[in-house]
Design an enzyme around this catalytic site. Structure first.
Site, mmCIF file in Angstrom:
data_model
loop_
_atom_site.group_PDB
_atom_site.id
_atom_site.type_symbol
_atom_site.label_atom_id
_atom_site.label_comp_id
_atom_site.label_asym_id
_atom_site.label_seq_id
_atom_site.Cartn_x
_atom_site.Cartn_y
_atom_site.Cartn_z
ATOM 1 N N SER A 261 0.638 -0.878 -8.078
ATOM 2 C CA SER A 261 -0.012 0.062 -8.981
ATOM 3 C C SER A 261 -0.404 1.317 -8.252
ATOM 4 C CB SER A 261 -1.256 -0.580 -9.587
ATOM 5 O OG SER A 261 -2.238 -0.687 -8.572
ATOM 6 N N LYS A 262 -0.568 2.362 -9.052
ATOM 7 C CA LYS A 262 -0.950 3.675 -8.543
ATOM 8 C C LYS A 262 -2.270 3.617 -7.789
ATOM 9 C CE LYS A 262 0.414 7.155 -11.684
ATOM 10 N NZ LYS A 262 0.144 7.977 -12.772
#
Ligand code: GLU
Length: 501
Positions: A261-262
């Protein structure tokens, strides 16, 4: 029997940047197609117009080309199976939708979003998996809605969607090339919307039709699409089409094995490009996220051609692949070590010329931007830089006079006798005919020995005045490359600026 030509596709939605997971999907599709002497195609899936981002399509294709993934067919490159953008294929989807309606494999649904939400909440409350309640399933298809009601709504021009009718109590089965046999029970499958009220198809409908019409033989995509398989397989069955082969790639994971994930780091390929990673290292890194060459192979550095020669879906694992940025850093260094100097020189020259606009000149521009000078900087610094641009930023003392001196090094090395010794040695250098690394080393040793001093007493201060920092490549080679004029100028400027320490 003629062997079918292998055709694969990467089918991104133009919703923004290219995710590293998307790059991996594109790469595996490309490698597989090229390994089999087949075609690799890019199709843009823009059926969700609300998520469409301007220029995303151009960026996606540009980023893939930067990575060396050149499609045989795409919206930009053309081809015999176009158009390659789904929003330009609407009449095709409408025709196939009509066919499903006629064959009673699909039906109109006029339920409003409020009704759907109410129904969803009710089912959740009952502990059921939310599914469409089939309110508008016609009587003649086993539902309870009279045909006349449906006609009435259509005649009134009421907004509708078209849903597929999932048969009850059947099991849907396929053999995934990575996962093996996978089975689904139709009772878990919703009556998927195929055509939305805005006249656009949904992803599921458009992608199945296009995958068939564009004659793809292998669909290689992320594991997140696995749950959609039964809907897709039923559509193939409704149309009487033979489905292609499918391979669902393992998830990409953060170091803690959560889904990539970012929040835990960069996920856009562009972020890595901006940091200075090369296409070779990124492609190599992404190739290893799920694929390996097999038992007994120690090789980790693979060129695109080697990957094409070696890639196979049998060697793609099922377990999630951990995204380890350390490995990417390591690969980048390997590429910098092995890249031909001329290639680096032509890449860094424009960066240097840019820098030269911003800072005062010390040495003649023609000299420091010459291929010969830059090739020597590359040789001296190759082991010390992490990214190509650091040949300019990290090695700036080869191009500019230092504008500051590392305080810690001065504290440690700049003893009271240093300024005197340096200026005396400056005179020796000035008189020297030969300014090669060997000659400088010999004269430094000859200079300190009669004084009963160690070379280090001068080596460190010389490095500080010449480069401003306490670390770097071989001092004598660095001085040789800078040349006598610059070295003497820096030596005197250093004494002047640093003074008595
Ligand atoms: N448009 C889908 C995506 O954005 C494509 C999925 C597929 O390959 O079928 O990932």
């Amino acid at each position: 029997m003629a062997v079918q030509r292998v055709r694969t596709r990467f089918a991104p939605s133009p919703t923004g940047y290219l995710h590293v997971g998307g790059l991996r999907t594109a790469l595996y599709n490309y490698l597989f197609a090229k390994r089999m002497n087949g075609d690799f195609v890019i199709r843009i899936e823009d059926t969700d117009q609300s998520r469409k981002v301007e220029d995303a399509e151009k960026n996606l294709i540009g980023t893939l080309e930067w990575a060396g993934i050149i499609p045989d067919e795409s919206p930009v490159h053309g081809g015999n199976y176009g158009p390659y953008v789904q929003s330009q294929r609407l009449p095709i989807y409408r025709d196939y939708c009509t066919r499903l309606l006629e064959d009673k494999n699909a039906y109109y649904c006029f339920s409003t979003s409020e009704e759907l939400e109410e129904n969803r909440q009710l089912q959740l409350k009952q502990g059921l998996q939310p599914k469409y309640n089939r309110k508008w399933l016609p009587e003649e298809m086993g539902g309870s809605m009279p045909e006349s009601e449906i006609r009435k709504m259509l005649d009134q021009g009421a907004p509708y969607v078209v849903r597929m009718k999932v048969p009850d109590y059947v099991s849907v089965w396929f053999e995934d090339l990575i996962r093996g046999p996978v089975e689904f029970d139709s009772s878990t499958i919703d009556d998927q919307v195929l055509m939305k009220s805005d006249g656009f198809p949904t992803y599921h409908f458009a992608s199945v039709i296009d995958d068939h019409l564009m004659e793809f033989t292998h669909i290689i995509r992320g594991e997140e699409w696995l749950p959609s398989m039964p809907k897709h397989l039923l559509l193939y069955e409704f149309f009487g089409w033979e489905p292609p082969k499918f391979a669902h790639l393992p998830l990409l994971l953060n170091a803690d094995r959560s889904k990539l994930s970012k929040r835990q780091g960069d996920v856009a390929v562009e972020d890595y490009m901006r940091k200075g990673f090369s296409n070779e290292a990124i492609v190599n890194f992404v190739a290893l996220l799920g694929w390996n060459e097999g038992e007994g192979s120690e090789q980790e550095v693979f060129s695109m051609d080697e990957l094409i020669g070696k890639f196979s879906l049998e060697r793609v694992g099922r377990a999630g692949a951990v995204f380890n940025v350390e490995k990417l850093n390591w690969l980048e260094k390997q590429y910098i070590k092995q890249r031909p100097a001329e290639q680096i020189v032509s890449a860094i020259k424009p960066l240097l010329i840019d820098e030269l606009q911003k800072k005062p000149f010390e040495m003649p521009e023609a000299r420091i931007t010459s291929d010969a000078y830059l090739a020597k900087v590359v040789d001296l610094m190759r082991e010390r830089v992490n990214y190509e641009h650091e040949f300019v930023t990290f090695s700036s003392y080869f191009f500019f006079e230092p504008d500051s001196y590392e305080a810690e090094a001065i504290e440690k090395r700049w003893t009271p006798e240093v300024p005197g010794l340096l200026s005396e040695f400056g005179a020796v250098l000035e008189a020297a005919g030969d300014f090669t690394a060997e000659a400088i080393e010999a004269s430094l040793k000859a200079f300190v020995a009669p004084k009963g001093l160690k070379p280090a007493v001068l080596i460190h201060p010389l490095r500080i005045v010449a480069s401003g920092v306490s670390f770097g490549p071989s001092l004598y080679h660095m001085l040789e490359l800078l040349g006598k004029d610059a070295v003497l100028r820096r030596l005197h400027r250093g004494i002047e600026r640093i003074g008595q320490g």
